[in-house]
Design a protein around this motif. Sequence first.
Motif, PDB file in Angstrom:
ATOM      1  N   HIS A  64       1.162   8.598   3.522  1.00 10.40           N
ATOM      2  CA  HIS A  64       1.774   7.312   2.708  1.00 10.40           C
ATOM      3  C   HIS A  64       1.293   6.670   0.776  1.00 10.40           C
ATOM      4  O   HIS A  64       0.424   6.420   1.151  1.00 10.40           O
ATOM      5  CB  HIS A  64       1.684   6.344   3.235  1.00 10.40           C
ATOM      6  CG  HIS A  64       2.361   6.289   4.421  1.00 10.40           C
ATOM      7  ND1 HIS A  64       4.320   5.844   4.838  1.00 10.40           N
ATOM      8  CD2 HIS A  64       2.241   7.387   6.029  1.00 10.40           C
ATOM      9  CE1 HIS A  64       4.654   6.330   6.098  1.00 10.40           C
ATOM     10  NE2 HIS A  64       3.298   6.739   6.775  1.00 10.40           N
ATOM     11  N   SER A  66       0.790   7.391  -2.911  1.00  9.77           N
ATOM     12  CA  SER A  66       1.404   7.146  -4.458  1.00  9.77           C
ATOM     13  C   SER A  66       1.232   8.340  -5.247  1.00  9.77           C
ATOM     14  O   SER A  66       0.688   8.442  -5.554  1.00  9.77           O
ATOM     15  CB  SER A  66       0.576   5.950  -4.551  1.00  9.77           C
ATOM     16  OG  SER A  66       1.520   5.159  -5.773  1.00  9.77           O
ATOM     17  N   PRO A  67       2.216   9.455  -5.451  1.00 11.92           N
ATOM     18  CA  PRO A  67       3.749   8.752  -4.646  1.00 11.92           C
ATOM     19  C   PRO A  67       3.113   9.519  -2.639  1.00 11.92           C
ATOM     20  O   PRO A  67       2.379   9.848  -2.770  1.00 11.92           O
ATOM     21  CB  PRO A  67       4.460  10.012  -5.258  1.00 11.92           C
ATOM     22  CG  PRO A  67       3.362  10.847  -5.561  1.00 11.92           C
ATOM     23  CD  PRO A  67       2.602   9.922  -6.324  1.00 11.92           C
ATOM     24  N   PRO A  68       4.164   8.719  -2.296  1.00  9.99           N
ATOM     25  CA  PRO A  68       4.291   9.688  -0.365  1.00  9.99           C
ATOM     26  C   PRO A  68       4.228  10.950  -0.522  1.00  9.99           C
ATOM     27  O   PRO A  68       4.871  11.805  -1.296  1.00  9.99           O
ATOM     28  CB  PRO A  68       5.178   8.396   0.257  1.00  9.99           C
ATOM     29  CG  PRO A  68       5.655   7.998  -0.879  1.00  9.99           C
ATOM     30  CD  PRO A  68       5.180   7.651  -2.042  1.00  9.99           C
ATOM     31  N   ALA A  75       4.397   4.392   0.170  1.00 10.40           N
ATOM     32  CA  ALA A  75       3.017   4.202   0.355  1.00 10.40           C
ATOM     33  C   ALA A  75       2.676   2.935   0.993  1.00 10.40           C
ATOM     34  O   ALA A  75       2.605   1.857   0.990  1.00 10.40           O
ATOM     35  CB  ALA A  75       2.856   4.327  -1.113  1.00 10.40           C
ATOM     36  N   VAL A  77      -1.037   2.093   0.062  1.00  7.43           N
ATOM     37  CA  VAL A  77      -2.350   2.052  -0.860  1.00  7.43           C
ATOM     38  C   VAL A  77      -3.120   0.669  -1.370  1.00  7.43           C
ATOM     39  O   VAL A  77      -4.213   1.246  -1.445  1.00  7.43           O
ATOM     40  CB  VAL A  77      -2.043   2.805  -1.656  1.00  7.43           C
ATOM     41  CG1 VAL A  77      -1.897   4.860  -1.654  1.00  7.43           C
ATOM     42  CG2 VAL A  77      -1.067   2.857  -3.016  1.00  7.43           C
ATOM     43  N   ASN A  78      -2.221  -0.559  -1.315  1.00  5.11           N
ATOM     44  CA  ASN A  78      -2.334  -1.462  -1.200  1.00  5.11           C
ATOM     45  C   ASN A  78      -2.659  -2.173  -0.279  1.00  5.11           C
ATOM     46  O   ASN A  78      -1.620  -2.484   0.499  1.00  5.11           O
ATOM     47  CB  ASN A  78      -2.460  -1.842  -2.869  1.00  5.11           C
ATOM     48  CG  ASN A  78      -0.257  -1.890  -3.101  1.00  5.11           C
ATOM     49  OD1 ASN A  78       0.015  -2.599  -2.056  1.00  5.11           O
ATOM     50  ND2 ASN A  78      -0.382  -1.365  -4.251  1.00  5.11           N
ATOM     51  N   GLN A  81       1.633  -3.481   0.027  1.00  6.20           N
ATOM     52  CA  GLN A  81       2.371  -2.340   0.106  1.00  6.20           C
ATOM     53  C   GLN A  81       2.023  -2.836   1.709  1.00  6.20           C
ATOM     54  O   GLN A  81       2.929  -2.511   2.739  1.00  6.20           O
ATOM     55  CB  GLN A  81       1.799  -1.232  -0.167  1.00  6.20           C
ATOM     56  CG  GLN A  81       2.416  -1.078  -1.509  1.00  6.20           C
ATOM     57  CD  GLN A  81       1.925  -0.107  -1.848  1.00  6.20           C
ATOM     58  OE1 GLN A  81       0.542   1.030  -1.658  1.00  6.20           O
ATOM     59  NE2 GLN A  81       2.257   0.700  -3.032  1.00  6.20           N
TER      60      GLN A  81
END
Length: 128
Positions: A64, A66-68, A75, A77-78, A81
Amino acid sequence: MKTKALFFLGLLALSLSIYSCSNDSEDDFVPATTQSGDPDPDSSGLNYTDDVRPIIQTSCVGCHASPPVNGAPFALVNFAQVNQRATGILNRMSLQNGAAGAMPPSGRLPQSTIDVIEQWIADGKQEN
């Protein structure tokens, strides 16, 4: 005589200090509260940055990203999300090994790790 008295006094002090530290009951803890007496939401200690992000980074971001990659549909990543998909993440992590949709595909995480995610959600999904 003085040496004997000091020995017994020292033994008594040692015994008292050992006995006073022998009760590790969590029943003695008092939860933090606000001035109104409500539970303090900032006192839980669980937040995304310190507690959840490391779990997501080690267990989810391999796919997952960015990009997946590897067929992951989104994603993680943050905070935004993960916050948006928190309940779904918990549900997928809670599935037993081999169940359709269980995450991560490498195997179920320890229950204590899943409990951190669950508690973070219950506490209101604090970022910091």
